[in-house]
Design a protein around this motif. Structure first.
Motif, PDB file in Angstrom:
ATOM      1  N   MET A 176       0.802  -1.159   0.121  1.00  0.00           N
ATOM      2  CA  MET A 176       0.066   0.004   0.085  1.00  0.00           C
ATOM      3  C   MET A 176       0.978   1.193   0.076  1.00  0.00           C
ATOM      4  N   ASN A 177       0.727   2.121  -0.976  1.00  0.00           N
ATOM      5  CA  ASN A 177       1.381   3.437  -1.023  1.00  0.00           C
ATOM      6  C   ASN A 177       1.046   4.525  -0.132  1.00  0.00           C
ATOM      7  N   MET A 178       1.883   4.638   0.873  1.00  0.00           N
ATOM      8  CA  MET A 178       1.267   5.690   1.913  1.00  0.00           C
ATOM      9  C   MET A 178       2.065   7.036   1.634  1.00  0.00           C
ATOM     10  N   ARG A 179       1.296   8.147   1.829  1.00  0.00           N
ATOM     11  CA  ARG A 179       1.871   9.466   1.802  1.00  0.00           C
ATOM     12  C   ARG A 179       1.478  10.254   2.857  1.00  0.00           C
ATOM     13  N   LEU A 216      -8.757  15.724  -2.864  1.00  0.00           N
ATOM     14  CA  LEU A 216      -7.395  14.978  -2.929  1.00  0.00           C
ATOM     15  C   LEU A 216      -7.479  14.061  -3.946  1.00  0.00           C
ATOM     16  N   ASP A 217      -8.586  13.778  -4.437  1.00  0.00           N
ATOM     17  CA  ASP A 217      -8.498  12.685  -5.528  1.00  0.00           C
ATOM     18  C   ASP A 217      -7.768  13.418  -6.580  1.00  0.00           C
ATOM     19  N   SER A 218      -7.706  14.621  -6.924  1.00  0.00           N
ATOM     20  CA  SER A 218      -7.191  15.262  -8.017  1.00  0.00           C
ATOM     21  C   SER A 218      -5.895  15.209  -8.175  1.00  0.00           C
ATOM     22  N   ILE A 219      -5.212  14.638  -6.892  1.00  0.00           N
ATOM     23  CA  ILE A 219      -3.525  14.295  -6.940  1.00  0.00           C
ATOM     24  C   ILE A 219      -3.534  12.989  -6.766  1.00  0.00           C
ATOM     25  N   GLY A 220      -4.485  11.834  -7.126  1.00  0.00           N
ATOM     26  CA  GLY A 220      -4.398  10.501  -7.056  1.00  0.00           C
ATOM     27  C   GLY A 220      -4.394   9.920  -5.697  1.00  0.00           C
ATOM     28  N   ILE A 221      -5.065  10.726  -4.694  1.00  0.00           N
ATOM     29  CA  ILE A 221      -5.584  10.197  -3.310  1.00  0.00           C
ATOM     30  C   ILE A 221      -6.857   9.742  -3.397  1.00  0.00           C
ATOM     31  N   LYS A 222      -6.959   8.130  -3.129  1.00  0.00           N
ATOM     32  CA  LYS A 222      -8.422   7.490  -3.224  1.00  0.00           C
ATOM     33  C   LYS A 222      -8.836   7.605  -1.828  1.00  0.00           C
ATOM     34  N   ARG A 257       0.531   4.959  17.199  1.00  0.00           N
ATOM     35  CA  ARG A 257       0.625   3.808  16.652  1.00  0.00           C
ATOM     36  C   ARG A 257      -0.179   3.802  15.151  1.00  0.00           C
ATOM     37  N   ASN A 258       0.592   2.703  14.277  1.00  0.00           N
ATOM     38  CA  ASN A 258      -0.136   2.612  12.978  1.00  0.00           C
ATOM     39  C   ASN A 258      -1.675   2.470  12.808  1.00  0.00           C
ATOM     40  N   PHE A 259      -2.204   2.964  11.954  1.00  0.00           N
ATOM     41  CA  PHE A 259      -3.843   2.570  11.876  1.00  0.00           C
ATOM     42  C   PHE A 259      -4.076   2.296  10.262  1.00  0.00           C
ATOM     43  N   VAL A 260      -2.981   1.392   9.682  1.00  0.00           N
ATOM     44  CA  VAL A 260      -3.220   1.168   8.429  1.00  0.00           C
ATOM     45  C   VAL A 260      -4.674   0.400   7.993  1.00  0.00           C
ATOM     46  N   GLU A 261      -4.965  -0.390   9.143  1.00  0.00           N
ATOM     47  CA  GLU A 261      -6.277  -1.004   9.046  1.00  0.00           C
ATOM     48  C   GLU A 261      -7.490  -0.344   8.538  1.00  0.00           C
TER      49      GLU A 261
END
Length: 195
Positions: A1-4, A60-66, A79-83
């Motif tokens: 998963m690509n995270m930014r 932000l969908d305009s810059i590729g964020i879904k 802590r991480n919340f990737v779920e």
């Protein structure tokens, strides 16, 4: 998963030095236009006059964020919340809690949000913001509650551990601390406030 990590900001409201530090720390800085409160800000707490600008995150969908997890500046990620990115919902938030309100509320707090971006939703929100019925004192949070209402998936408090919980129920706070992903400093800020 690509995270930014994306820092949205109103040009002129964040110093060049701060933007440089954010970039050096791995953030992508993304300027957005200020969204003025409806009705010329009548009834809005002066600290919340720029809060409607938060609605820009739907674009932000305009810059590729879904999809994204939005966190307020007065939060601490523990802590991480990737779920959250596996949720089958378009919008999710944690129920709010107030220090002086007896019991809990069905309203959600807008300090931490999971959402699927959509410029179409953003445009629909803007078309309704001037006529929607909501208490203006709570700014964009009240509008988002009016707009999404019960369609918003409610997340556990661990994803937006409002510091008011600690004040209201020290036992609940102590029990949930091991699972807390994000602390939200709603009452006392961990930084100096500008006048």
């Amino acid at each position: 998963m690509n995270m930014r990590r994306i820092l949205v900001y109103i040009p002129g409201s964040v110093s060049a030095g701060s933007l440089c530090l954010a970039t050096a720390a791995g953030w992508t800085v993304h300027p957005v236009s200020r969204i003025a409160p409806p009705h010329h800000g009548k009834g809005v707490n002066r600290l919340y006059l720029d809060q409607y600008t938060k609605l820009n995150i739907w674009t932000l969908d305009s810059i590729g964020i879904k999809s994204l997890v939005y966190v307020d500046a007065d939060t601490l990620v523990r802590r991480n919340f990737v779920e959250l990115f596996t949720l089958p919902y378009n919008f999710a938030a944690v129920p709010d809690i107030y220090r002086d309100h007896p019991g809990f509320t069905v309203e959600f707090n807008a300090g931490v949000l999971f959402l699927r971006t959509s410029t179409a939703v953003f445009e629909d929100m803007l078309s309704k913001i001037g006529t929607a019925r909501f208490p203006p004192s709570m700014a964009e949070q009240a509008f988002l509650n009016a707009y999404f209402g019960l369609q918003a998936m409610r997340l556990p408090y661990a994803y937006n551990a409002n510091i008011a919980i600690k004040w209201r129920s020290p036992a609940l706070w102590k029990a949930m601390v091991p699972d807390v992903c994000i602390v939200h400093y709603t009452l006392d800020k961990p930084f100096p406030l500008q006048g």
